[in-house]
Structures are given as structure tokens and as C-alpha cells.
Design a protein around this motif. Sequence first.
Motif: not given
Length: 51
Positions: A29-30, A35, A38
Amino acid sequence: MSRCDHCGSHVSERFARVFADGKGRLGACPSCAANAGIAEVARDRTRTETH
């Protein structure tokens, strides 16, 4: 609310629909992955956990 299976952070239902694997697991996840990567991190973590 969904959670990342790797770090336990909350993620949105929309995020979970997009990035979860076929069994509904979220490998990144972030909060625990960059980012831009992912999907790749989640895929790699899933491979590692299943082997």
C-alpha cells in the motif's frame, strides 16, 4: 475498511479492488511501498509468501 496484509495500514475499498490479488490479499500500500511500484511490490511479496 480494508487493510494492507503486509503492514496493516487502512486502505480504501477502491484501492483494495484495484490492487488486491485474486484472493483479495493486499501485499502493499502507499504506507509500505513507493506509489509508483505498488503493483510490483505486491506481486513480489505474494510470490515470496506462497513459495
